[in-house]
Design a protein around this motif. Structure first.
Motif, PDB file in Angstrom:
ATOM      1  N   ASN A  34      37.632  14.935  66.978  1.00 42.13           N
ATOM      2  CA  ASN A  34      38.155  15.747  65.871  1.00 42.13           C
ATOM      3  C   ASN A  34      37.455  17.104  65.842  1.00 42.13           C
ATOM      4  O   ASN A  34      36.398  17.287  66.448  1.00 42.13           O
ATOM      5  CB  ASN A  34      37.938  15.019  64.539  1.00 42.13           C
ATOM      6  CG  ASN A  34      38.666  13.705  64.459  1.00 42.13           C
ATOM      7  OD1 ASN A  34      39.772  13.562  64.984  1.00 42.13           O
ATOM      8  ND2 ASN A  34      38.053  12.736  63.795  1.00 42.13           N
ATOM      9  N   SER A  35      38.059  18.022  65.122  1.00 39.63           N
ATOM     10  CA  SER A  35      37.486  19.375  64.976  1.00 39.63           C
ATOM     11  C   SER A  35      37.098  19.952  66.330  1.00 39.63           C
ATOM     12  O   SER A  35      35.990  20.480  66.499  1.00 39.63           O
ATOM     13  CB  SER A  35      36.263  19.328  64.046  1.00 39.63           C
ATOM     14  OG  SER A  35      36.615  18.810  62.780  1.00 39.63           O
ATOM     15  N   LEU A  36      37.989  19.847  67.272  1.00 39.27           N
ATOM     16  CA  LEU A  36      37.691  20.297  68.630  1.00 39.27           C
ATOM     17  C   LEU A  36      37.466  21.802  68.678  1.00 39.27           C
ATOM     18  O   LEU A  36      38.104  22.573  67.949  1.00 39.27           O
ATOM     19  CB  LEU A  36      38.816  19.898  69.577  1.00 39.27           C
ATOM     20  CG  LEU A  36      38.788  18.425  70.008  1.00 39.27           C
ATOM     21  CD1 LEU A  36      40.135  17.982  70.546  1.00 39.27           C
ATOM     22  CD2 LEU A  36      37.692  18.205  71.041  1.00 39.27           C
ATOM     23  N   LYS A  37      36.565  22.207  69.561  1.00 38.13           N
ATOM     24  CA  LYS A  37      36.203  23.603  69.740  1.00 38.13           C
ATOM     25  C   LYS A  37      36.471  24.010  71.183  1.00 38.13           C
ATOM     26  O   LYS A  37      36.488  23.145  72.072  1.00 38.13           O
ATOM     27  CB  LYS A  37      34.718  23.797  69.435  1.00 38.13           C
ATOM     28  CG  LYS A  37      34.280  23.314  68.065  1.00 38.13           C
ATOM     29  CD  LYS A  37      32.766  23.422  67.919  1.00 38.13           C
ATOM     30  CE  LYS A  37      32.301  22.912  66.570  1.00 38.13           C
ATOM     31  NZ  LYS A  37      30.828  23.010  66.422  1.00 38.13           N
ATOM     32  N   PRO A  38      36.656  25.287  71.432  1.00 33.30           N
ATOM     33  CA  PRO A  38      36.867  25.726  72.822  1.00 33.30           C
ATOM     34  C   PRO A  38      35.744  25.267  73.765  1.00 33.30           C
ATOM     35  O   PRO A  38      36.011  24.977  74.935  1.00 33.30           O
ATOM     36  CB  PRO A  38      36.907  27.249  72.698  1.00 33.30           C
ATOM     37  CG  PRO A  38      37.449  27.478  71.328  1.00 33.30           C
ATOM     38  CD  PRO A  38      36.853  26.381  70.488  1.00 33.30           C
ATOM     39  N   GLU A  39      34.520  25.175  73.255  1.00 30.71           N
ATOM     40  CA  GLU A  39      33.410  24.747  74.117  1.00 30.71           C
ATOM     41  C   GLU A  39      33.470  23.260  74.467  1.00 30.71           C
ATOM     42  O   GLU A  39      32.667  22.783  75.266  1.00 30.71           O
ATOM     43  CB  GLU A  39      32.058  25.080  73.465  1.00 30.71           C
ATOM     44  CG  GLU A  39      31.911  24.621  72.034  1.00 30.71           C
ATOM     45  CD  GLU A  39      32.227  25.733  71.034  1.00 30.71           C
ATOM     46  OE1 GLU A  39      33.225  26.461  71.231  1.00 30.71           O
ATOM     47  OE2 GLU A  39      31.478  25.851  70.048  1.00 30.71           O
ATOM     48  N   ASP A  40      34.398  22.524  73.864  1.00 27.07           N
ATOM     49  CA  ASP A  40      34.603  21.122  74.262  1.00 27.07           C
ATOM     50  C   ASP A  40      35.500  21.010  75.489  1.00 27.07           C
ATOM     51  O   ASP A  40      35.683  19.914  76.025  1.00 27.07           O
ATOM     52  CB  ASP A  40      35.246  20.332  73.114  1.00 27.07           C
ATOM     53  CG  ASP A  40      34.342  20.210  71.903  1.00 27.07           C
ATOM     54  OD1 ASP A  40      34.847  20.369  70.774  1.00 27.07           O
ATOM     55  OD2 ASP A  40      33.135  19.952  72.087  1.00 27.07           O
ATOM     56  N   THR A  41      36.055  22.117  75.926  1.00 27.57           N
ATOM     57  CA  THR A  41      36.918  22.112  77.103  1.00 27.57           C
ATOM     58  C   THR A  41      36.148  21.641  78.329  1.00 27.57           C
ATOM     59  O   THR A  41      35.089  22.186  78.658  1.00 27.57           O
ATOM     60  CB  THR A  41      37.480  23.519  77.361  1.00 27.57           C
ATOM     61  OG1 THR A  41      38.332  23.887  76.274  1.00 27.57           O
ATOM     62  CG2 THR A  41      38.263  23.566  78.667  1.00 27.57           C
ATOM     63  N   ALA A  42      36.674  20.609  78.978  1.00 23.11           N
ATOM     64  CA  ALA A  42      35.990  20.013  80.130  1.00 23.11           C
ATOM     65  C   ALA A  42      36.863  18.896  80.690  1.00 23.11           C
ATOM     66  O   ALA A  42      37.849  18.498  80.072  1.00 23.11           O
ATOM     67  CB  ALA A  42      34.628  19.447  79.719  1.00 23.11           C
ATOM     68  N   VAL A  43      36.461  18.410  81.841  1.00 24.52           N
ATOM     69  CA  VAL A  43      37.008  17.155  82.347  1.00 24.52           C
ATOM     70  C   VAL A  43      36.132  16.035  81.796  1.00 24.52           C
ATOM     71  O   VAL A  43      34.903  16.076  81.950  1.00 24.52           O
ATOM     72  CB  VAL A  43      37.032  17.121  83.880  1.00 24.52           C
ATOM     73  CG1 VAL A  43      37.560  15.772  84.364  1.00 24.52           C
ATOM     74  CG2 VAL A  43      37.876  18.258  84.431  1.00 24.52           C
ATOM     75  N   TYR A  44      36.750  15.066  81.164  1.00 21.26           N
ATOM     76  CA  TYR A  44      36.034  13.960  80.551  1.00 21.26           C
ATOM     77  C   TYR A  44      36.150  12.723  81.452  1.00 21.26           C
ATOM     78  O   TYR A  44      37.257  12.351  81.876  1.00 21.26           O
ATOM     79  CB  TYR A  44      36.595  13.660  79.168  1.00 21.26           C
ATOM     80  CG  TYR A  44      36.151  14.668  78.137  1.00 21.26           C
ATOM     81  CD1 TYR A  44      36.626  15.988  78.167  1.00 21.26           C
ATOM     82  CD2 TYR A  44      35.243  14.327  77.141  1.00 21.26           C
ATOM     83  CE1 TYR A  44      36.209  16.921  77.242  1.00 21.26           C
ATOM     84  CE2 TYR A  44      34.822  15.252  76.201  1.00 21.26           C
ATOM     85  CZ  TYR A  44      35.307  16.547  76.252  1.00 21.26           C
ATOM     86  OH  TYR A  44      34.891  17.473  75.326  1.00 21.26           O
ATOM     87  N   PHE A  45      34.999  12.104  81.705  1.00 17.50           N
ATOM     88  CA  PHE A  45      34.922  10.928  82.568  1.00 17.50           C
ATOM     89  C   PHE A  45      34.407   9.740  81.759  1.00 17.50           C
ATOM     90  O   PHE A  45      33.461   9.881  80.984  1.00 17.50           O
ATOM     91  CB  PHE A  45      33.967  11.160  83.728  1.00 17.50           C
ATOM     92  CG  PHE A  45      34.347  12.296  84.641  1.00 17.50           C
ATOM     93  CD1 PHE A  45      33.913  13.583  84.383  1.00 17.50           C
ATOM     94  CD2 PHE A  45      35.125  12.066  85.765  1.00 17.50           C
ATOM     95  CE1 PHE A  45      34.251  14.636  85.226  1.00 17.50           C
ATOM     96  CE2 PHE A  45      35.466  13.106  86.621  1.00 17.50           C
ATOM     97  CZ  PHE A  45      35.031  14.386  86.343  1.00 17.50           C
TER      98      PHE A  45
END
Length: 120
Positions: free
Chosen positions: A83-94
Motif C-alpha cells: 500500500n501507499s506505493l512510492k516511485p522508489e518501490d519500483t523494482a523487480v520483486y523476487f
C-alpha cells in the motif's frame, strides 16, 4: 521439480496498491521461512520482508507500515500486500523460500521475479 511462481506485479500510480503472490509448486515435504526481495535498476538486491512458519514477520525500514507479508500454508502461497506505493518501490520483486524435498534438506529456492513500477 519445486518452483516458486510469482504473480501480481504491474504498473501503478504513486500512492496506489498492489498484491504480489508466490506459489510453491512441485513435490516437497515442507516450507520454512519465506520472504520477498527486490532489486531496482543499478542497485543490489535487498530484503523486503520475511515470514516464518509461526507467522513471525520482519520488514525493512523503508516498507514498515506500508507492506504486509502473509502466507497461506494450506495453499503453499505467500503474499505481499503493498500500500501507499512510492516511485522508489519500483523494482523487480523476487520471492524466496527454504524448502525441503524428498532428496534434499532445506534449500533456498527463488522465483523468477515480477516487475513492480510506480509512476510519479
Amino acid at each position: 521439480q519445486v518452483q516458486l511462481v510469482e504473480s501480481g506485479g504491474g504498473l501503478v500510480h504513486n500512492g496506489g496498491s498492489l498484491t504480489l503472490s508466490c506459489a510453491v509448486s512441485g513435490s516437497h515435504f515442507s516450507v520454512k521461512t519465506m520472504g520477498w526481495y527486490r532489486q531496482a535498476p543499478g542497485k543490489q538486491r535487498e530484503l523486503v520482508a520475511t515470514i516464518t512458519t509461526d507467522d513471525n514477520t520482519e520488514y525493512t525500514d523503508s516498507v514498515e507500515g506500508r507492506f504486509t507479508i502473509s502466507r497461506d500454508s494450506a495453499r503453499n502461497t505467500m503474499y505481499l500486500q503493498m500500500n501507499s506505493l512510492k516511485p522508489e518501490d519500483t523494482a523487480v520483486y523476487f520471492c524466496t523460500a527454504k524448502i525441503r524435498t524428498a532428496s534434499t534438506w532445506y534449500e533456498d529456492y527463488w522465483g523468477q521475479g515480477t516487475q513492480v513500477t510506480v509512476s510519479s
